[in-house]
Motif scaffolding. Structure first.
Motif, mmCIF file in Angstrom:
data_model
loop_
_atom_site.group_PDB
_atom_site.id
_atom_site.type_symbol
_atom_site.label_atom_id
_atom_site.label_comp_id
_atom_site.label_asym_id
_atom_site.label_seq_id
_atom_site.Cartn_x
_atom_site.Cartn_y
_atom_site.Cartn_z
ATOM 1 N N LEU A 57 44.187 -14.106 11.387
ATOM 2 C CA LEU A 57 45.275 -13.150 10.727
ATOM 3 C C LEU A 57 46.516 -13.798 10.429
ATOM 4 O O LEU A 57 47.179 -14.481 11.486
ATOM 5 N N ILE A 58 46.944 -14.089 9.382
ATOM 6 C CA ILE A 58 48.229 -14.712 8.951
ATOM 7 C C ILE A 58 49.497 -13.690 8.692
ATOM 8 O O ILE A 58 49.095 -12.714 7.936
ATOM 9 N N TYR A 59 50.596 -13.960 8.768
ATOM 10 C CA TYR A 59 51.785 -13.335 8.394
ATOM 11 C C TYR A 59 52.559 -14.268 7.326
ATOM 12 O O TYR A 59 52.284 -15.555 7.412
ATOM 13 N N GLY A 60 53.499 -13.628 6.674
ATOM 14 C CA GLY A 60 53.992 -14.274 5.550
ATOM 15 C C GLY A 60 55.520 -13.713 5.475
ATOM 16 O O GLY A 60 56.057 -12.652 5.954
ATOM 17 N N SER A 61 56.348 -14.739 4.807
ATOM 18 C CA SER A 61 57.723 -14.538 4.816
ATOM 19 C C SER A 61 58.384 -15.286 3.722
ATOM 20 O O SER A 61 57.835 -16.511 3.058
ATOM 21 N N TYR A 62 59.520 -15.042 2.987
ATOM 22 C CA TYR A 62 60.409 -15.547 1.988
ATOM 23 C C TYR A 62 61.577 -15.145 2.031
ATOM 24 O O TYR A 62 62.236 -13.759 2.115
ATOM 25 N N TRP A 108 52.565 -18.194 8.241
ATOM 26 C CA TRP A 108 52.605 -18.094 9.640
ATOM 27 C C TRP A 108 51.483 -17.920 10.265
ATOM 28 O O TRP A 108 50.554 -16.943 10.132
ATOM 29 N N ALA A 109 50.942 -18.683 11.445
ATOM 30 C CA ALA A 109 49.593 -18.417 12.038
ATOM 31 C C ALA A 109 49.696 -18.448 13.672
ATOM 32 O O ALA A 109 50.844 -18.786 14.036
#
Length: 249
Positions: free
Chosen positions: A182-187, A164-165
């Protein structure tokens, strides 16, 4: 006597692997070093006098930006033993991509992906390619568990997840070239990582950047989360860190 010598050697090896590098009142502990280019990379965690972590970061020593294989690098950095369980973060992953990645014209330059993972190493390694489990990639976190303005980047990456950006970042807004973001991540419905993504050339400019973190409003896993992040030249080293750790519920 031989027994005492062996005990002393064991203690020295342990201290080298988890070295205290600051004054006793506000210690910083470092994790095991790994080779990167002509230098080293290692994790570290700083503590306040009350034994609460204040920052978690990565150091790239002198030479680490030089002579990195064009085939890329993927390093798992263990946290120092003194920090295990003290923050929500489980481990750090550094990826170097000589030709970058999609989208074309945006992130297709040499850069580092520095993932600070909330999930365990085993869970992360079990993430397959997107076509194998699209439903898990497409199971997105509920509203509030990622920064409100962030947008999903296409599909997903094995052993990482969905990225996510911030659409307001210069490279996505069309106001400038990619230097750092700065990137966020999910799964599978959960927020899983925070990732400073930094261009190789930018790290060579002796950066001195500190920015406020874009934060979610909800946290599935309570713990100490950063209020700011930094990319700094410190002497001959480069430090990338998540700072101002604050208890979030």
């Amino acid at each position: 006597m031989k027994h005492l010598i062996n005990l002393a050697l064991a203690a020295l090896i342990f201290m080298m692997g988890c070295e205290k590098t600051e004054e006793p009142g506000n210690p910083t502990y470092k994790g095991p070093e790994q080779s990167l280019g002509n230098g080293k990379a290692y994790s570290w965690v700083s503590f306040a006098a009350d034994n609460k972590p204040t920052s978690i970061g990565i150091t790239l020593t002198k030479g680490a930006l030089d002579n990195i294989p064009h085939s890329g690098v993927a390093l798992v950095l263990e946290l120092p033993s003194q920090a295990v369980g003290k923050t929500p973060f489980d481990h750090i992953m550094i990826d170097y991509l000589h030709t970058g990645h999609e989208p074309p014209g945006t992130y297709d330059v040499a850069h580092f992906d520095m993932h600070f993972y909330i999930q365990s190493l085993a869970d992360r390694k079990a993430i397959p390619a997107y076509p194998v489990a699209p439903a898990k990639f497409d199971n997105l976190p509920a509203a509030g568990y990622l920064p409100a303005n962030y947008i999903r980047l296409p599909a997903g990456v094995p052993e990482m997840g969905v990225h996510w950006a911030n659409p307001a970042s210069p490279e996505l807004a069309g106001t400038g070239k990619f230097t750092e973001t700065l990137i966020y991540g999910s799964y599978d419905g959960k927020f899983t990582f925070i990732e400073p993504m930094i261009a190789h050339e930018f790290l060579k400019t002796k950066p001195n950047v500190t920015k406020t973190m874009p934060l979610p409003t909800k946290f599935e896993k309570a713990g100490l989360y950063p209020m700011t992040y930094s990319i700094k030249q410190v002497g001959d080293d480069i430090q990338v860190s998540l700072d101002g750790l604050m208890q979030m519920q």
